[in-house]
Design a protein around this motif. Structure first.
Motif, PDB file in Angstrom:
ATOM      1  N   ASP A 214      53.694  89.115  48.742  1.00  0.00           N
ATOM      2  CA  ASP A 214      54.109  90.381  48.126  1.00  0.00           C
ATOM      3  C   ASP A 214      54.291  90.165  46.619  1.00  0.00           C
ATOM      4  O   ASP A 214      55.052  89.294  46.201  1.00  0.00           O
ATOM      5  N   PRO A 215      53.578  90.947  45.794  1.00  0.00           N
ATOM      6  CA  PRO A 215      53.634  90.717  44.343  1.00  0.00           C
ATOM      7  C   PRO A 215      54.967  91.094  43.699  1.00  0.00           C
ATOM      8  O   PRO A 215      55.251  90.666  42.585  1.00  0.00           O
ATOM      9  N   LYS A 216      55.760  91.908  44.364  1.00  0.00           N
ATOM     10  CA  LYS A 216      57.077  92.268  43.803  1.00  0.00           C
ATOM     11  C   LYS A 216      58.054  92.326  44.978  1.00  0.00           C
ATOM     12  O   LYS A 216      58.464  93.401  45.426  1.00  0.00           O
ATOM     13  N   LYS A 219      62.748  94.316  44.116  1.00  0.00           N
ATOM     14  CA  LYS A 219      62.688  95.252  42.979  1.00  0.00           C
ATOM     15  C   LYS A 219      63.778  94.877  41.967  1.00  0.00           C
ATOM     16  O   LYS A 219      64.752  94.208  42.296  1.00  0.00           O
ATOM     17  N   ASN A 223      61.594  88.206  39.021  1.00  0.00           N
ATOM     18  CA  ASN A 223      60.169  87.988  38.765  1.00  0.00           C
ATOM     19  C   ASN A 223      59.303  88.394  39.951  1.00  0.00           C
ATOM     20  O   ASN A 223      59.696  88.192  41.099  1.00  0.00           O
ATOM     21  N   GLY A 224      58.144  88.929  39.660  1.00  0.00           N
ATOM     22  CA  GLY A 224      57.142  89.182  40.691  1.00  0.00           C
ATOM     23  C   GLY A 224      56.409  87.892  41.028  1.00  0.00           C
ATOM     24  O   GLY A 224      56.747  86.819  40.521  1.00  0.00           O
ATOM     25  N   ASP A 269      52.947  97.470  39.451  1.00  0.00           N
ATOM     26  CA  ASP A 269      54.396  97.278  39.618  1.00  0.00           C
ATOM     27  C   ASP A 269      54.840  95.911  39.095  1.00  0.00           C
ATOM     28  O   ASP A 269      55.988  95.718  38.729  1.00  0.00           O
ATOM     29  N   ARG A 270      53.911  94.947  39.127  1.00  0.00           N
ATOM     30  CA  ARG A 270      54.259  93.607  38.666  1.00  0.00           C
ATOM     31  C   ARG A 270      54.073  93.452  37.158  1.00  0.00           C
ATOM     32  O   ARG A 270      54.888  92.818  36.490  1.00  0.00           O
ATOM     33  N   ASN A 314      47.528  89.334  40.892  1.00  0.00           N
ATOM     34  CA  ASN A 314      48.694  89.324  41.777  1.00  0.00           C
ATOM     35  C   ASN A 314      48.620  88.177  42.778  1.00  0.00           C
ATOM     36  O   ASN A 314      47.516  87.722  43.113  1.00  0.00           O
TER      37      ASN A 314
END
Ligand code: ADP
Ligand code: MN
Ligand code: MN
Ligand code: MN
Length: 335
Positions: A214-216, A219, A223-224, A269-270, A314
């Motif tokens: 999962d890149p993020k 929340k 860090n992502g 989002d990242r 990502n």
């Protein structure tokens, strides 16, 4: 004793495909692993009435988990008529690798990931949050490090399987880690990264832990997870290669939108401009700049040759797609 061959393939899950595997028992001494089949209607790769998909072995590794003569068999997914399945992104990468072979493209991919238990990253308390980021990156000690036993097991497994891991490190958020695969050619790096991912999931399973790309994963001010993709051509690695590195950065800038669209679901989002990233809608490159889209490592600037680091991909990328695009954009611009 017969050999247990774990056939591994990439499914059709959306928006991000996942790994699947199943075991085939083959006679002792097998070196030429046969094609096999699976139910594509259970992997989002076929409909129930035409469910058969074909597994074509493309790379074989020693199985570090079962040991002995057992193997991991990485496969491409094919249609029954022998053509690549639409979810098969390796087939196009094979064509690109062939087309640009003379530039000898090489990659080192930094795979970041996060270990989860009970729906929270390792090191996160049952409620609330751990101390803010600062001491976790490359840390040591029980207050900072969570899951090292898993990561060490994974490293050993990769080395036993013959995967070219170049290093590992604890990352900026608790429970977050990285391993690097490479430097290797286009197909080798992507094949080995997919198998290293399979080993990570498989080993974490024994610890009752879920590894996620999962890149993020959390929340907010955490860090992502990325997959920085370090790239070079033969020209970049030779004396005077710096001009090819700069040209490569510029070529990547011209096609920024195409690349961003293929750098993993959730990349916007990242890439917020915070947490050592450039904003997703801006492109920049610079020496030592971890806030740029592409970083030229300082040693490369000193040596005037080497490689560039695309920091945008990502953690959840398909490396067949990312590595293929980088070769097409950079090498395609060279002639
Ligand atoms: P960072 O400082 O960004 O954390 P890492 O050490 O994690 O860097 O990763 C750098 C990666 O770059 C490694 O996988 C390494 O093998 C790879 N690499 C080194 N030289 C080259 C090269 N000439 N071409 C492509 N990749 C390279
Ligand atoms: Mn790194
Ligand atoms: Mn990292
Ligand atoms: Mn990096």
């Amino acid at each position: 004793m017969p050999i247990k061959a774990e056939y591994i393939w990439i499914d059709g899950a959306e928006p991000t495909n996942h790994l699947r595997s199943k075991t085939k028992i083959v006679p002792d001494g097998t070196t030429d692993f046969p094609i096999w089949g699976f139910d594509g209607s259970s992997t989002n790769q076929a409909t129930g009435d035409k469910s058969d998909c074909v597994l074509k072995p493309v790379a074989v590794y020693q199985d570090p988990i079962r040991g002995g003569d057992n193997v991991l068999v990485l496969c491409e997914v094919m249609l029954v008529d022998g053509k690549p399945h639409p979810t098969n992104t390796r087939a196009a990468a094979v064509r690109t690798a062939k087309k640009y072979k003379k530039h000898e493209p090489m990659f080192g991919i930094e795979q970041e990931f996060t270990l989860f238990k009970g729906g929270r990253p390792l090191g996160f308390p049952p409620a609330g949050f751990p101390a803010p980021q600062g001491g976790y990156y490359c840390g040591v000690g029980d207050d900072e490090i969570h899951g090292r036993d898993i990561v060490e097991d994974h490293l050993d497994a990769c080395l036993d399987a013959g995967i070219s891991v170049s290093g590992i490190n604890a990352e900026v958020m608790p429970g977050q880690w990285e391993f690097q695969v490479g430097p290797l050619g286009l197909l080798e790096v992507a094949d080995q990264l997919w198998v290293a991912r399979w080993l990570l999931y498989r080993i974490a399973e024994d610890y009752g832990v879920v590894a996620t790309l999962d890149p993020k994963p959390v929340k907010g001010d955490w860090n992502g997870a990325g997959a920085h993709t370090n790239f070079s051509t033969k020209e970049m690695r030779e004396d005077g290669g710096y001009k090819y590195i700069e040209a490569g950065c510029k070529a990547l800038g011209k096609k920024a939108e195409l690349h961003m669209a293929n750098y993993g679901v959730g990349v916007e989002d990242r890439l917020t401009g915070a947490h050592e990233t450039q904003r997703h809608d801006q492109f920049s490159y610079g020496v030592s700049d971890r806030g740029a889209s592409i970083r030229i490592p300082w040693q490369v600037a000193v040596d005037k040759k080497g490689y560039l680091e695309d920091r945008r991909p990502n953690a959840n990328i398909d490396p067949y797609v990312v590595a293929r695009l980088m070769v097409e954009t950079v090498c395609g611009d060279m002639k």
